[in-house]
Design a protein around this motif. Structure first.
Motif, PDB file in Angstrom:
ATOM      1  N   ARG A 105      -7.168   2.806 -13.200  1.00  0.00           N
ATOM      2  CA  ARG A 105      -7.223   4.409 -13.320  1.00  0.00           C
ATOM      3  C   ARG A 105      -6.629   5.117 -12.099  1.00  0.00           C
ATOM      4  O   ARG A 105      -6.178   5.891 -12.040  1.00  0.00           O
ATOM      5  CB  ARG A 105      -8.559   4.875 -13.589  1.00  0.00           C
ATOM      6  CG  ARG A 105      -9.092   4.497 -15.024  1.00  0.00           C
ATOM      7  CD  ARG A 105     -10.090   5.434 -15.450  1.00  0.00           C
ATOM      8  NE  ARG A 105     -11.482   4.931 -14.614  1.00  0.00           N
ATOM      9  CZ  ARG A 105     -12.275   3.997 -15.100  1.00  0.00           C
ATOM     10  NH1 ARG A 105     -12.031   3.269 -16.065  1.00  0.00           N
ATOM     11  NH2 ARG A 105     -13.117   3.453 -14.329  1.00  0.00           N
ATOM     12  N   ARG A 106      -6.939   4.348 -10.993  1.00  0.00           N
ATOM     13  CA  ARG A 106      -6.578   4.811  -9.687  1.00  0.00           C
ATOM     14  C   ARG A 106      -5.126   4.637  -9.152  1.00  0.00           C
ATOM     15  O   ARG A 106      -4.516   5.555  -8.351  1.00  0.00           O
ATOM     16  CB  ARG A 106      -7.832   4.341  -8.210  1.00  0.00           C
ATOM     17  CG  ARG A 106      -9.036   4.644  -8.563  1.00  0.00           C
ATOM     18  CD  ARG A 106      -9.991   4.029  -7.726  1.00  0.00           C
ATOM     19  NE  ARG A 106     -11.440   4.080  -8.085  1.00  0.00           N
ATOM     20  CZ  ARG A 106     -12.289   3.119  -7.655  1.00  0.00           C
ATOM     21  NH1 ARG A 106     -11.986   2.361  -6.997  1.00  0.00           N
ATOM     22  NH2 ARG A 106     -13.610   3.771  -7.953  1.00  0.00           N
ATOM     23  N   LEU A 107      -4.529   3.846  -9.958  1.00  0.00           N
ATOM     24  CA  LEU A 107      -3.309   3.438  -9.519  1.00  0.00           C
ATOM     25  C   LEU A 107      -2.412   4.540 -10.302  1.00  0.00           C
ATOM     26  O   LEU A 107      -1.013   4.556 -10.007  1.00  0.00           O
ATOM     27  CB  LEU A 107      -2.938   2.190  -9.819  1.00  0.00           C
ATOM     28  CG  LEU A 107      -3.211   0.801  -8.738  1.00  0.00           C
ATOM     29  CD1 LEU A 107      -2.959  -0.539  -9.475  1.00  0.00           C
ATOM     30  CD2 LEU A 107      -2.445   1.172  -7.370  1.00  0.00           C
ATOM     31  N   ALA A 108      -2.820   4.904 -11.264  1.00  0.00           N
ATOM     32  CA  ALA A 108      -1.970   5.649 -12.332  1.00  0.00           C
ATOM     33  C   ALA A 108      -1.025   7.003 -11.577  1.00  0.00           C
ATOM     34  O   ALA A 108       0.157   6.938 -11.870  1.00  0.00           O
ATOM     35  CB  ALA A 108      -2.617   6.213 -13.543  1.00  0.00           C
ATOM     36  N   PRO A 109      -1.851   7.629 -10.741  1.00  0.00           N
ATOM     37  CA  PRO A 109      -1.120   8.847 -10.064  1.00  0.00           C
ATOM     38  C   PRO A 109       0.240   8.316  -9.085  1.00  0.00           C
ATOM     39  O   PRO A 109       1.178   8.773  -9.174  1.00  0.00           O
ATOM     40  CB  PRO A 109      -2.195   9.578  -9.436  1.00  0.00           C
ATOM     41  CG  PRO A 109      -3.571   9.149  -9.907  1.00  0.00           C
ATOM     42  CD  PRO A 109      -3.304   7.697 -10.415  1.00  0.00           C
ATOM     43  N   ALA A 110      -0.321   7.119  -8.380  1.00  0.00           N
ATOM     44  CA  ALA A 110       0.915   6.515  -7.509  1.00  0.00           C
ATOM     45  C   ALA A 110       1.815   6.045  -8.465  1.00  0.00           C
ATOM     46  O   ALA A 110       3.025   6.319  -8.070  1.00  0.00           O
ATOM     47  CB  ALA A 110       0.165   5.348  -6.788  1.00  0.00           C
ATOM     48  N   LEU A 111       1.837   5.504  -9.767  1.00  0.00           N
ATOM     49  CA  LEU A 111       2.741   4.994 -10.208  1.00  0.00           C
ATOM     50  C   LEU A 111       3.742   6.087 -10.917  1.00  0.00           C
ATOM     51  O   LEU A 111       4.929   6.158 -11.106  1.00  0.00           O
ATOM     52  CB  LEU A 111       2.235   4.056 -11.469  1.00  0.00           C
ATOM     53  CG  LEU A 111       1.841   2.812 -10.936  1.00  0.00           C
ATOM     54  CD1 LEU A 111       0.862   2.098 -12.074  1.00  0.00           C
ATOM     55  CD2 LEU A 111       2.823   1.613 -10.485  1.00  0.00           C
ATOM     56  N   ALA A 112       3.174   7.257 -11.207  1.00  0.00           N
ATOM     57  CA  ALA A 112       3.567   8.464 -11.795  1.00  0.00           C
ATOM     58  C   ALA A 112       4.584   9.013 -10.609  1.00  0.00           C
ATOM     59  O   ALA A 112       5.636   9.476 -10.736  1.00  0.00           O
ATOM     60  CB  ALA A 112       2.803   9.288 -12.274  1.00  0.00           C
ATOM     61  N   GLU A 146      -5.815   1.947  -1.438  1.00  0.00           N
ATOM     62  CA  GLU A 146      -6.661   3.284  -1.612  1.00  0.00           C
ATOM     63  C   GLU A 146      -7.208   2.745  -2.899  1.00  0.00           C
ATOM     64  O   GLU A 146      -8.467   3.284  -3.055  1.00  0.00           O
ATOM     65  CB  GLU A 146      -5.791   4.604  -1.736  1.00  0.00           C
ATOM     66  CG  GLU A 146      -5.226   4.837  -0.201  1.00  0.00           C
ATOM     67  CD  GLU A 146      -4.011   5.957  -0.431  1.00  0.00           C
ATOM     68  OE1 GLU A 146      -4.038   6.522  -1.696  1.00  0.00           O
ATOM     69  OE2 GLU A 146      -3.667   6.267   0.611  1.00  0.00           O
ATOM     70  N   ALA A 147      -6.637   2.220  -3.868  1.00  0.00           N
ATOM     71  CA  ALA A 147      -6.982   1.977  -5.070  1.00  0.00           C
ATOM     72  C   ALA A 147      -8.314   0.971  -5.112  1.00  0.00           C
ATOM     73  O   ALA A 147      -9.248   1.275  -6.119  1.00  0.00           O
ATOM     74  CB  ALA A 147      -6.142   1.544  -6.164  1.00  0.00           C
ATOM     75  N   VAL A 148      -8.549   0.280  -4.104  1.00  0.00           N
ATOM     76  CA  VAL A 148      -9.703  -0.680  -4.032  1.00  0.00           C
ATOM     77  C   VAL A 148     -10.479  -0.550  -2.839  1.00  0.00           C
ATOM     78  O   VAL A 148     -11.549  -1.167  -2.526  1.00  0.00           O
ATOM     79  CB  VAL A 148      -9.268  -2.074  -3.762  1.00  0.00           C
ATOM     80  CG1 VAL A 148      -8.265  -2.480  -5.123  1.00  0.00           C
ATOM     81  CG2 VAL A 148      -8.407  -2.416  -2.585  1.00  0.00           C
TER      82      VAL A 148
END
Length: 241
Positions: A105-112, A146-148
């Protein structure tokens, strides 16, 4: 750092990394292919070693089976979070994929924000690939950190154009140690070949255990021996005393 001694099938147990050791790297990790002559060599070695051949990789065991079919082999996949203790054994999963749901979930914005990055979801590990976008290396590493940030039970590791997260408490060295405690590896001398930073755990364990530790490539290493590249690995595997 010297060339490794010849493999002795009567007393050695052989452990091999996959990417960067048996096969070269590719922009698409699914597109790699093992040279058929090397596949035949590994089948012969597996027989001569009485099954004491293990593949220790960040890949899933299911993927290793596809690349190495029909070779029978013991395996540690996802850096040891998946195990097949004997060539004819079942695959064991040490943890479930749900432990990484918050990171997904936390990686989703970075991938976008950076669609040129590729997220490989191994279930029990997540890998951000930036081989085709090297300018995003710092962004990928920061995004994973940041995600972890509030998950001390997760481990972030950096490899060849990747940054990966998986549950802490497991690495390739521990996987090799576990294999060496059981047949068909027990009572043999461990030999490990690997190229990446993630292989250093296994190279250190094998060297401290009195085995043969072999770094593939030019990077600094704790290993005692070195082979120049994948082609050199192939030649060493095919050599006879």
């Amino acid at each position: 750092m010297a060339d490794p001694p010849p493999l002795d099938p009567d007393r050695h147990a052989l452990f091999l990394d996959f990417d960067g050791t048996l096969v070269g790297f590719a922009d698409d990790p699914a597109s790699v292919a093992l040279d058929p002559a090397v596949a035949l060599c590994l089948r012969d070695l597996a027989s001569r070693l009485d099954g004491a051949l293990g593949i220790v990789s960040g890949r899933r065991i299911a993927d290793l089976d596809r690349f190495l079919d029909p070779l029978p082999f013991a395996a540690a996949g996802v850096h040891g979070l998946e195990r097949r203790r004997r060539p004819d054994g079942a695959v064991e999963h040490l943890v479930g994929p749900d432990v990484l749901d918050p990171v997904r979930r936390r990686l989703a914005p970075a991938l976008a924000k950076a669609p040129r990055l590729t997220l490989e979801d191994k279930g029990t590990a997540l890998v951000l690939h930036y081989r085709t976008a090297p300018d995003l290396e710092a962004f990928a590493k920061a995004a994973m950190r940041e995600a972890v940030a509030d998950a001390p039970d997760l481990l972030v590791m950096e490899g060849e154009a990747i940054v990966e997260v998986h549950p802490a408490g497991m690495d390739k060295g521990r996987a090799v140690a576990d294999f060496m405690a059981e047949p068909p590896f027990a009572a043999r001398v461990p030999v490990y070949l690997g190229d990446d930073t993630t292989d250093e755990f296994a190279l250190r364990w094998v060297r401290e255990a009195g085995g043969v530790s072999v770094k593939v490539g030019a990077a600094p290493s704790v290993a005692e021996f070195r082979l120049e590249n994948v082609a050199a690995v192939h030649r060493w595997l095919a050599a006879r005393d």
